[in-house]
Design a protein around this motif. Structure first.
Motif, short mmCIF file in Angstrom:
data_model
loop_
_atom_site.label_atom_id
_atom_site.label_comp_id
_atom_site.label_asym_id
_atom_site.label_seq_id
_atom_site.Cartn_x
_atom_site.Cartn_y
_atom_site.Cartn_z
N SER A 1 0.83 -1.21 0.00
CA SER A 1 0.00 0.00 0.00
C SER A 1 0.86 1.25 0.00
O SER A 1 0.57 2.23 -0.71
CB SER A 1 -0.93 0.00 1.22
OG SER A 1 -1.82 -1.09 1.17
N GLN A 2 1.93 1.25 0.80
CA GLN A 2 2.82 2.41 0.84
C GLN A 2 3.46 2.65 -0.53
O GLN A 2 3.58 3.80 -0.98
CB GLN A 2 3.90 2.20 1.89
CG GLN A 2 3.41 2.25 3.33
CD GLN A 2 4.55 2.18 4.32
OE1 GLN A 2 5.66 2.63 4.05
NE2 GLN A 2 4.29 1.60 5.47
N MET A 3 3.87 1.58 -1.18
CA MET A 3 4.49 1.72 -2.49
C MET A 3 3.51 2.31 -3.50
O MET A 3 3.85 3.21 -4.27
CB MET A 3 4.99 0.35 -2.97
CG MET A 3 5.75 0.40 -4.29
SD MET A 3 6.32 -1.24 -4.81
CE MET A 3 7.43 -1.64 -3.46
N LEU A 4 2.28 1.82 -3.49
CA LEU A 4 1.28 2.33 -4.43
C LEU A 4 0.92 3.78 -4.13
O LEU A 4 0.67 4.57 -5.05
CB LEU A 4 0.04 1.44 -4.39
CG LEU A 4 0.25 0.00 -4.88
CD1 LEU A 4 -1.01 -0.83 -4.64
CD2 LEU A 4 0.61 -0.03 -6.35
N ASP A 5 0.88 4.14 -2.84
CA ASP A 5 0.60 5.53 -2.47
C ASP A 5 1.69 6.46 -3.02
O ASP A 5 1.38 7.55 -3.55
CB ASP A 5 0.54 5.67 -0.95
CG ASP A 5 -0.73 5.07 -0.36
OD1 ASP A 5 -1.68 4.83 -1.13
OD2 ASP A 5 -0.76 4.81 0.86
N ARG A 6 2.95 6.06 -2.88
CA ARG A 6 4.05 6.89 -3.39
C ARG A 6 3.97 7.02 -4.91
O ARG A 6 4.16 8.11 -5.47
CB ARG A 6 5.39 6.28 -3.02
CG ARG A 6 5.66 6.11 -1.54
CD ARG A 6 5.85 7.42 -0.79
NE ARG A 6 6.40 7.18 0.53
CZ ARG A 6 5.72 6.77 1.59
NH1 ARG A 6 4.41 6.53 1.46
NH2 ARG A 6 6.29 6.61 2.76
N LEU A 7 3.67 5.92 -5.58
CA LEU A 7 3.57 5.97 -7.04
C LEU A 7 2.41 6.86 -7.48
O LEU A 7 2.52 7.58 -8.49
CB LEU A 7 3.39 4.56 -7.59
CG LEU A 7 4.64 3.67 -7.58
CD1 LEU A 7 4.26 2.23 -7.93
CD2 LEU A 7 5.69 4.19 -8.57
N ALA A 8 1.31 6.81 -6.74
CA ALA A 8 0.15 7.65 -7.10
C ALA A 8 0.49 9.13 -7.01
O ALA A 8 0.00 9.94 -7.81
CB ALA A 8 -1.02 7.30 -6.19
N LEU A 9 1.32 9.51 -6.04
CA LEU A 9 1.73 10.90 -5.91
C LEU A 9 2.63 11.32 -7.07
O LEU A 9 2.61 12.47 -7.51
CB LEU A 9 2.46 11.11 -4.58
CG LEU A 9 1.60 11.04 -3.31
CD1 LEU A 9 2.49 11.09 -2.07
CD2 LEU A 9 0.59 12.17 -3.29
N MET A 10 3.44 10.38 -7.55
CA MET A 10 4.39 10.70 -8.61
C MET A 10 3.77 10.61 -10.00
O MET A 10 4.25 11.24 -10.94
CB MET A 10 5.59 9.73 -8.52
CG MET A 10 6.36 9.81 -7.22
SD MET A 10 7.54 8.44 -7.01
CE MET A 10 8.67 8.78 -8.33
N LEU A 11 2.72 9.79 -10.12
CA LEU A 11 2.10 9.55 -11.43
C LEU A 11 0.62 9.93 -11.35
O LEU A 11 -0.26 9.09 -11.21
CB LEU A 11 2.25 8.07 -11.82
CG LEU A 11 3.69 7.58 -11.98
CD1 LEU A 11 3.74 6.07 -11.94
CD2 LEU A 11 4.27 8.10 -13.29
N ASP A 12 0.37 11.22 -11.44
CA ASP A 12 -0.98 11.75 -11.28
C ASP A 12 -2.00 11.06 -12.19
O ASP A 12 -3.10 10.71 -11.75
CB ASP A 12 -0.97 13.25 -11.60
CG ASP A 12 -1.50 14.05 -10.44
OD1 ASP A 12 -1.70 13.45 -9.36
OD2 ASP A 12 -1.72 15.26 -10.60
N GLN A 13 -1.62 10.86 -13.44
CA GLN A 13 -2.57 10.32 -14.41
C GLN A 13 -2.92 8.86 -14.12
O GLN A 13 -3.95 8.34 -14.58
CB GLN A 13 -2.03 10.44 -15.84
CG GLN A 13 -0.83 9.55 -16.16
CD GLN A 13 0.51 10.14 -15.75
OE1 GLN A 13 0.59 10.92 -14.80
NE2 GLN A 13 1.56 9.77 -16.46
N HIS A 14 -2.08 8.18 -13.36
CA HIS A 14 -2.33 6.78 -13.03
C HIS A 14 -2.88 6.61 -11.61
O HIS A 14 -3.09 5.48 -11.18
CB HIS A 14 -1.04 5.97 -13.17
CG HIS A 14 -0.55 5.84 -14.57
ND1 HIS A 14 -1.09 4.95 -15.48
CD2 HIS A 14 0.45 6.50 -15.23
CE1 HIS A 14 -0.45 5.06 -16.64
NE2 HIS A 14 0.49 5.98 -16.52
N ALA A 15 -3.10 7.72 -10.91
CA ALA A 15 -3.52 7.64 -9.50
C ALA A 15 -4.81 6.85 -9.32
O ALA A 15 -4.88 6.00 -8.42
CB ALA A 15 -3.65 9.05 -8.91
N PRO A 16 -5.87 7.07 -10.13
CA PRO A 16 -7.10 6.28 -9.92
C PRO A 16 -6.86 4.77 -10.06
O PRO A 16 -7.38 3.98 -9.27
CB PRO A 16 -8.04 6.81 -11.02
CG PRO A 16 -7.54 8.19 -11.31
CD PRO A 16 -6.06 8.10 -11.18
#
Length: 489
Positions: free
Chosen positions: A194-209
């Protein structure tokens, strides 16, 4: 028509032998992905795998890449390729390298990595947190940053006492990489993904959903695994509690029946262990081949051993501490037949007993001088505690772990998991009535004990018994017991 969202493409990169393949094994829950060895250069080619949602839809593409070995040499060569008056951006510089003769020669391995990063959405840079921060690591990150894609550093082996996490975070911050994630591939935290996906969501706005949807899906998968696991444990406890084997009141016959009862119970426990391993996608090969499912401080002892009971904080009475039939209860005429026993006995004596149903057979056997052997309560609780401990260990075990699981299992059992053992263990010479009831010293939920008590009066509920049969009420109670065990986890 709803647009199909393509899966996020992640390149897993880093220096040689930092745990890139191990990270993918743990994320994919696949012990067999790639090759893991304690030597450099194990991965020589790019390998890809998909992380699927519950409904089988690909959510992530993960690409395992060879280790970077000569980033300094690549940067020096790039300086030679680019004329001083030119000012190409990072991706263009990397493309110049890929178009050069050395892309298929001296720097072939590095160019495979860079090609993968150029085509991916982002890169996970795996770091062995036990390594010192060296110039080669800075060169690697400089080279990767030139690809123009987000980089998320993943600190591996963070649970090692040799890990130098603060030094790594400081070094990464100096390079402008302030977002990092700790993910020990051998023993990942429960919320590591979950932490890894949260960090990626912050870095990759278009892929956040899509990343948040995957985060939710992974949480649901974990919940389902726990529910399935506690159901397996509940079924084991039901089978052991309801098991009743008839025996004549002859020492030799009783000893024989006791051995049969123990073997059936041990084998049933082994089946449960294998089912749990399969549910968590671990193979039987992760265990050494012993007669018992696990070896170690607690698992190395026989299920019916008083020492095994004590090691889980289960105090034993004189009978268990000294008797040759430790773990077996000799059930006399009224034991286990309290429900309707008086009515049945009166009917049999009065000659009006009709049929030879389950209760009648048992009662007539008792009148003929037979007894029944059952699994004792402390052993039932030990069964439950051992399986709960195994589930806790599997929950916190990465699929890249190389050590035998019994070592990891014991590390997961804490004082909070089990009742503390009584420092003054029952002495064999102490009168039995002076020992407290074992059930009061266990941490299995009270609801479970009540169901086990009821199961004892229904021998047909045991699939390892003499005459198993289906019963909807049995299934209902297994569900209730599984829920209580789930809450206990």
């Amino acid at each position: 028509m709803t647009d199909v969202i393509p899966p996020l493409d992640l390149a897993v990169v880093g220096h040689t032998n930092t745990g890139k393949t191990s990270l993918l094994r743990t994320l994919l829950r696949d012990e067999l992905f790639g090759e893991v060895a304690d030597q450099p250069g194990t991965t020589r080619h790019v390998e890809s795998a998909q992380l699927l949602s519950t409904d089988g839809k690909p959510m992530l593409i993960l690409r395992d890449t060879p280790g970077l070995e000569d980033a300094m040499g690549v940067l020096d060569y790039l300086d030679q390729l680019i004329a001083s008056q030119e000012r190409p951006d990072g991706p263009e510089r990397i493309q110049r390298l890929l178009d050069s003769p050395e892309a298929a020669g001296r720097f072939e391995q590095e160019c495979r990595v860079l090609t993968t990063v150029l085509t991916a959405d982002a890169a996970l840079y795996v770091i062995d947190a036990r390594d010192p921060v060296l110039p080669k690591h800075r060169d690697e990150l400089t080279l990767l940053a030139a690809c123009g894609h987000p980089i998320l550093p993943v600190l591996n082996f963070t649970r090692s006492p040799l890990a130098n996490i603060a030094a790594w975070r400081d070094a990464l911050a100096r390079l402008g990489l302030h977002a990092t994630v700790d993910f020990d591939t051998v023993a990942p935290a429960l919320d590591g993904e979950s932490q890894m996906l949260d960090r990626l969501a912050l870095m990759l706005d278009q892929h956040a959903p899509a990343l948040m949807a995957l985060r939710t899906d992974l949480g649901e998968q974990r919940l389902k695994r726990l529910q399935d696991a506690t159901r397996l444990i509940a079924e084991l406890l039901m089978d052991a509690a309801a098991l009743r084997l008839p025996s004549a009141q002859d020492p030799t016959d009783m000893a024989t029946v006791t051995m049969v009862m123990r073997k059936r119970t041990r084998d049933r426990e082994q089946d449960c262990v294998h089912a749990l391993l399969k549910r968590y996608r671990f193979s039987k090969a992760t265990f050494p081949h012993h007669a018992l499912p696990l070896e170690g401080e607690r698992w190395g002892m026989d299920l019916f051993s008083p020492q095994a009971l004590r090691s889980f904080g289960i105090q034993v009475s004189k009978g268990l501490a000294t008797g040759a039939m430790a773990g077996a209860t000799l059930d006399m005429l009224t034991g286990g037949l309290s429900l309707g026993a008086a009515t049945l006995l009166g009917a049999a004596i009065g000659g009006v007993w009709q049929g030879a149903n389950q209760w009648g057979k048992r009662l007539m056997g008792r009148l003929a001088g037979n007894v029944e052997m059952t699994v004792d309560d402390p052993v039932l609780h030990l069964l439950g505690l051992r399986q709960l401990a195994l589930v806790r260990a599997l929950e916190c075990r990465g699929h890249a772990a190389m050590r035998p699981i019994e070592q990891d299992l014991m590390a997961q059992i804490t004082a909070a998991d089990i009742a503390p053992a009584d420092e003054a263990v029952t002495d064999p010479d102490t009168p039995q009535e002076a020992a407290p009831e074992a059930a009061t010293l266990h941490r299995l939920p009270p609801d479970v004990q009540a169901i086990l008590d009821e199961a004892r009066t229904h021998p047909s509920w045991s699939t390892i018994g003499e005459a198993p049969g289906p019963d909807p009420h049995r299934d209902l109670l297994i569900g209730q017991m599984a829920h209580a065990l789930f809450l206990a986890l």
